[in-house]
Design a protein around this motif. Sequence first.
Motif, PDB file in Angstrom:
ATOM      1  N   ARG A 147       0.838  -1.194   0.000  1.00  0.00           N
ATOM      2  CA  ARG A 147       0.000   0.000   0.000  1.00  0.00           C
ATOM      3  C   ARG A 147       0.870   1.241   0.000  1.00  0.00           C
ATOM      4  O   ARG A 147       2.052   1.191   0.342  1.00  0.00           O
ATOM      5  N   MET A 148       0.296   2.344  -0.405  1.00  0.00           N
ATOM      6  CA  MET A 148       1.066   3.575  -0.537  1.00  0.00           C
ATOM      7  C   MET A 148       0.954   4.480   0.682  1.00  0.00           C
ATOM      8  O   MET A 148       1.742   5.405   0.833  1.00  0.00           O
ATOM      9  N   HIS A 149      -0.040   4.216   1.519  1.00  0.00           N
ATOM     10  CA  HIS A 149      -0.237   5.016   2.732  1.00  0.00           C
ATOM     11  C   HIS A 149      -0.379   6.508   2.416  1.00  0.00           C
ATOM     12  O   HIS A 149       0.212   7.364   3.067  1.00  0.00           O
ATOM     13  N   LEU A 150      -1.179   6.769   1.405  1.00  0.00           N
ATOM     14  CA  LEU A 150      -1.474   8.160   1.049  1.00  0.00           C
ATOM     15  C   LEU A 150      -2.320   8.808   2.139  1.00  0.00           C
ATOM     16  O   LEU A 150      -3.079   8.122   2.841  1.00  0.00           O
ATOM     17  N   PRO A 151      -2.246  10.114   2.275  1.00  0.00           N
ATOM     18  CA  PRO A 151      -3.205  10.807   3.134  1.00  0.00           C
ATOM     19  C   PRO A 151      -4.624  10.485   2.648  1.00  0.00           C
ATOM     20  O   PRO A 151      -4.905  10.561   1.450  1.00  0.00           O
ATOM     21  N   GLY A 152      -5.474  10.081   3.541  1.00  0.00           N
ATOM     22  CA  GLY A 152      -6.846   9.720   3.176  1.00  0.00           C
ATOM     23  C   GLY A 152      -7.034   8.250   2.875  1.00  0.00           C
ATOM     24  O   GLY A 152      -8.170   7.789   2.743  1.00  0.00           O
ATOM     25  N   GLU A 153      -5.939   7.497   2.789  1.00  0.00           N
ATOM     26  CA  GLU A 153      -6.067   6.094   2.428  1.00  0.00           C
ATOM     27  C   GLU A 153      -6.839   5.296   3.462  1.00  0.00           C
ATOM     28  O   GLU A 153      -7.709   4.472   3.109  1.00  0.00           O
ATOM     29  N   GLU A 154      -6.553   5.500   4.730  1.00  0.00           N
ATOM     30  CA  GLU A 154      -7.253   4.748   5.767  1.00  0.00           C
ATOM     31  C   GLU A 154      -8.749   5.069   5.766  1.00  0.00           C
ATOM     32  O   GLU A 154      -9.583   4.197   5.986  1.00  0.00           O
ATOM     33  N   THR A 155      -9.073   6.309   5.505  1.00  0.00           N
ATOM     34  CA  THR A 155     -10.488   6.701   5.485  1.00  0.00           C
ATOM     35  C   THR A 155     -11.244   5.999   4.376  1.00  0.00           C
ATOM     36  O   THR A 155     -12.393   5.561   4.558  1.00  0.00           O
ATOM     37  N   ALA A 238      -5.861  10.961  -1.271  1.00  0.00           N
ATOM     38  CA  ALA A 238      -7.193  10.452  -1.594  1.00  0.00           C
ATOM     39  C   ALA A 238      -8.221  11.304  -0.850  1.00  0.00           C
ATOM     40  O   ALA A 238      -8.101  11.518   0.353  1.00  0.00           O
ATOM     41  N   LYS A 239      -9.202  11.800  -1.589  1.00  0.00           N
ATOM     42  CA  LYS A 239     -10.202  12.678  -0.987  1.00  0.00           C
ATOM     43  C   LYS A 239     -11.607  12.199  -1.340  1.00  0.00           C
ATOM     44  O   LYS A 239     -11.812  11.474  -2.310  1.00  0.00           O
ATOM     45  N   GLY A 240     -12.561  12.621  -0.520  1.00  0.00           N
ATOM     46  CA  GLY A 240     -13.943  12.236  -0.772  1.00  0.00           C
ATOM     47  C   GLY A 240     -14.892  12.976   0.139  1.00  0.00           C
ATOM     48  O   GLY A 240     -14.545  14.039   0.682  1.00  0.00           O
ATOM     49  N   ASP A 241     -16.071  12.397   0.309  1.00  0.00           N
ATOM     50  CA  ASP A 241     -17.088  13.052   1.131  1.00  0.00           C
ATOM     51  C   ASP A 241     -17.130  12.501   2.544  1.00  0.00           C
ATOM     52  O   ASP A 241     -18.062  12.782   3.299  1.00  0.00           O
ATOM     53  N   GLY A 242     -16.121  11.748   2.919  1.00  0.00           N
ATOM     54  CA  GLY A 242     -16.083  11.133   4.235  1.00  0.00           C
ATOM     55  C   GLY A 242     -16.627   9.723   4.244  1.00  0.00           C
ATOM     56  O   GLY A 242     -16.355   8.952   5.159  1.00  0.00           O
ATOM     57  N   LYS A 243     -17.382   9.376   3.201  1.00  0.00           N
ATOM     58  CA  LYS A 243     -17.951   8.035   3.094  1.00  0.00           C
ATOM     59  C   LYS A 243     -17.328   7.262   1.934  1.00  0.00           C
ATOM     60  O   LYS A 243     -16.987   6.092   2.075  1.00  0.00           O
ATOM     61  N   LEU A 244     -17.210   7.932   0.776  1.00  0.00           N
ATOM     62  CA  LEU A 244     -16.667   7.292  -0.416  1.00  0.00           C
ATOM     63  C   LEU A 244     -15.644   8.197  -1.094  1.00  0.00           C
ATOM     64  O   LEU A 244     -15.750   9.422  -1.051  1.00  0.00           O
ATOM     65  N   LEU A 245     -14.673   7.567  -1.729  1.00  0.00           N
ATOM     66  CA  LEU A 245     -13.665   8.291  -2.503  1.00  0.00           C
ATOM     67  C   LEU A 245     -14.304   8.938  -3.724  1.00  0.00           C
ATOM     68  O   LEU A 245     -15.146   8.336  -4.383  1.00  0.00           O
ATOM     69  N   ASN A 246     -13.910  10.165  -4.044  1.00  0.00           N
ATOM     70  CA  ASN A 246     -14.370  10.755  -5.305  1.00  0.00           C
ATOM     71  C   ASN A 246     -13.315  11.614  -5.998  1.00  0.00           C
ATOM     72  O   ASN A 246     -13.539  12.067  -7.120  1.00  0.00           O
ATOM     73  N   VAL A 247     -12.178  11.822  -5.342  1.00  0.00           N
ATOM     74  CA  VAL A 247     -11.121  12.643  -5.940  1.00  0.00           C
ATOM     75  C   VAL A 247      -9.751  12.097  -5.546  1.00  0.00           C
ATOM     76  O   VAL A 247      -9.547  11.667  -4.408  1.00  0.00           O
ATOM     77  N   LEU A 248      -8.844  12.115  -6.505  1.00  0.00           N
ATOM     78  CA  LEU A 248      -7.456  11.754  -6.250  1.00  0.00           C
ATOM     79  C   LEU A 248      -6.577  12.943  -6.626  1.00  0.00           C
ATOM     80  O   LEU A 248      -6.617  13.415  -7.765  1.00  0.00           O
TER      81      LEU A 248
END
Length: 341
Positions: A147-155, A238-248
């Motif tokens: 895994r890359m351990h990007l910010p937002g990955e765990e979320t 990795a970004k999103g609405d807190g529930k699902l990913l929608n932006v990288l």
Amino acid sequence: MIRHITPLRTRLVGLGARVQSKMVHHKVTIIGSGPAAHTAAIYLARAEMKPTLYEGMMANGIAAGGQLTTTTEIENFPGFPDALSGSELMERMRQQSAKFGTNIITETVSKVDLSSKPFKLWTEFNENSDPVTTDAIILATGASAKRMHLPGEETYWQRGISACAVCDGAVPIFRNKPLAVIGGGDSACEEAEFLTKYGSKVYILVRKDHFRASVIMQRRIEKNPNIIVLFNTVALEAKGDGKLLNVLRIKNVKTGVENDLEVNGLFYAIGHSPATGIVKGQVDEDETGYVQTVPGSSLTSVPGFFAAGDVQDSRYRQAVTSAGSGCIAALDAERYLTAQK
């Protein structure tokens, strides 16, 4: 919601009592807790081989049950037309192993000695005590996706981010949505091509200005109108609405330009790390660390030591293929033990 395979209280009962103060011997020992391990246990238990299975306690940072415990929905395991969670599938396998008499021990094997017979092993609870001895071992410790351990990955892990396109690509949240794959080898190309069956388009993010993939795979990617290759590109967040990913959030490493890539799925294809540390240097492995087995079997370079599942399979890495190899290992181990009588 992922369920615990067994209540923690139940699984911790008696741990102190299992710390070895006297020599203990097993006929056959299985190390692991995924589909390969439990399938091997079921077959050996039904054959009255009295297997002992060390399922580990957060071994390799993963709960007993292996990588499947991190998968929220499984639709491609035969016999379950309605999707079920990975943890539920592994709980059922564990219950089946126990039903037929497998001795399941919730300890992590920390050391194995294959230099003489019987084999010796130690767990994290008895490293300074007499070893457990065993006539045969089936190693089914699996492999962990890098895994890359990007910010937002765990979320967004399993909420848009995955390390297995074949496992998760058909999940409804990815249907007709833009997806991304990170990697530059054959696996990345294969996963991208697979994902075009479900996503509206698929981006491949390649850090360098060229693929590492074979020429034939590159040609297939070039001919696929639904695949867009972004060379010199890395993922930042990795970004999103807190529930699902929608932006990288991505960056061009040559120009330094950053921008947001709208995707609803991100798949890592940057390799796996087999959990072979406890037998390193004692059994033949390939160049990437996977235990080498005789084709069509679980036999290794050490008689009496067998390997099953993802610890020896760098290609397919599916729950059903792991289960199949666990069956093979059990049958191989049974023949070996019978021949020793």
